[in-house]
Scaffold this active site. Structure first.
Site, PDB file in Angstrom:
ATOM      1  N   HIS A  55       0.820  -1.217   0.000  1.00 22.19           N
ATOM      2  CA  HIS A  55       0.000   0.000   0.000  1.00 22.19           C
ATOM      3  C   HIS A  55       0.856   1.270   0.000  1.00 22.19           C
ATOM      4  O   HIS A  55       1.925   1.312   0.622  1.00 22.19           O
ATOM      5  CB  HIS A  55      -0.965   0.006   1.182  1.00 22.19           C
ATOM      6  N   ASP A  57       0.698   4.110   1.432  1.00 20.52           N
ATOM      7  CA  ASP A  57       1.080   4.776   2.687  1.00 20.52           C
ATOM      8  C   ASP A  57       2.209   4.032   3.405  1.00 20.52           C
ATOM      9  O   ASP A  57       2.674   4.468   4.452  1.00 20.52           O
ATOM     10  CB  ASP A  57      -0.136   4.985   3.612  1.00 20.52           C
ATOM     11  N   HIS A 168      -0.254   2.192  12.286  1.00 17.34           N
ATOM     12  CA  HIS A 168      -1.222   3.299  12.398  1.00 17.34           C
ATOM     13  C   HIS A 168      -1.619   3.550  13.843  1.00 17.34           C
ATOM     14  O   HIS A 168      -1.652   2.630  14.660  1.00 17.34           O
ATOM     15  CB  HIS A 168      -2.509   2.977  11.608  1.00 17.34           C
TER      16      HIS A 168
HETATM   17 FE    FE Z   1      -1.607   1.434   6.098  1.00  9.03          FE
HETATM   18 ZN    ZN Z   2      -2.279  -1.165   4.251  1.00 10.91          ZN
END
Ligand code: FE
Ligand code: ZN
Length: 257
Positions: A55, A57, A168
């Site tokens: 991904h 990010d 996160h």
């Molecule tokens: Fe992520």
């Molecule tokens: Zn992810």
């Protein structure tokens, strides 16, 4: 002596810099700017990049970091990430000689098909990307509930004192959901208070520990009778089959505000 620097990015990502005061390896650099700033501020030279999944990010900063310095890029063998030159599968060891660091690799599919996690056994650190979160787990974008629950079981089997470096800061939203699912869990209620206090002070809630996750994270506790009872009472399942319970829990969380 190695330590881990927390580098916040975007709204709620954490990029991790493992360093010895001189050299540094970065985990999941979604953005190069805060990493370059942290390297400069702490006088560290980048020696490796470690990626958990594809991904943006988590990988977006890689091209600019490679322009800054040509370093090895470790990443999952079963995902298509152009920059990766060290393809890893479960059982492999990522070695970073400058840091004297060896990371063993676990396959943890579910969030994405080829997602991997890195375990520093000596330091008792886990870098698990978007698989296990503090109080929750990643969304199932490419994998099945059975895959994700098996992946989480591998992580839950690590030593209790393992530090969980997830990618996160989703903790408070995760724990609000956890409380809805597992309201009688006293350890969870205490955790919510502690983590809320950290957020009020502007501190990260990550890393957590495997022990804390096993006692408060509903995605590791879906086999608990109280949680199964709750899912049945909410008409989310009509069986006590664990994978059905896990799937229902993930679905419920997807729609939970
Ligand atoms: Fe992520
Ligand atoms: Zn992810």
């Amino acid at each position: 002596m190695l330590s881990v620097l927390t580098v916040p990015a975007f709204d709620d990502n954490y990029l991790w810099l493992i360093h010895d005061g001189t050299h540094a390896a970065v985990v999941d650099p979604g953005d190069a700017t805060p990493i370059l700033a942290a390297l400069e501020a702490h006088a560290l030279s980048l020696v490796a990049i470690l990626l958990t999944h594809h991904h943006a990010d988590h990988i977006g900063g890689v091209p600019r970091l490679l322009q800054h310095r040509r370093v090895p890029v470790f990443g999952p063998a079963h995902e298509n990430i152009a920059a990766v030159d060290h393809l890893l599968v479960e059982g492999d060891i990522a070695t970073i000689p400058e840091l004297g660091l060896s990371l063993s690799v676990l396959d943890v599919p579910g969030h994405t098909r080829g997602h991997i996690a890195y375990v520093a056994a000596e330091q008792q650190w886990l870098f698990c990307g978007d698989t296990l979160f503090a109080g929750g787990c990643g969304r199932l974008f490419e994998g099945t509930p059975a895959q994700m629950s098996a992946s989480l079981a591998k992580l839950a089997a690590l030593p209790d004192t393992t530090q969980v470096y997830c990618a996160h800061e989703y903790t408070m939203a995760n724990l609000r959901f956890a409380r809805a699912v597992d309201p009688e869990n006293v350890t969870l209620v205490e955790r919510i208070e502690r983590e809320q206090a950290k957020r009020t002070r502007g501190e990260p809630t990550v890393p957590s520990t495997i022990k804390l996750e096993k006692s408060t994270n509903p995605f590791l506790r879906y086999r608990e009778p109280a949680i199964i009872d709750r899912l049945i009472a909410e008409n989310r399942i009509d069986t006590r089959e664990p994978i059905a319970a896990f799937a229902a829990l993930r679905e419920w969380k997807n729609g939970y505000r």
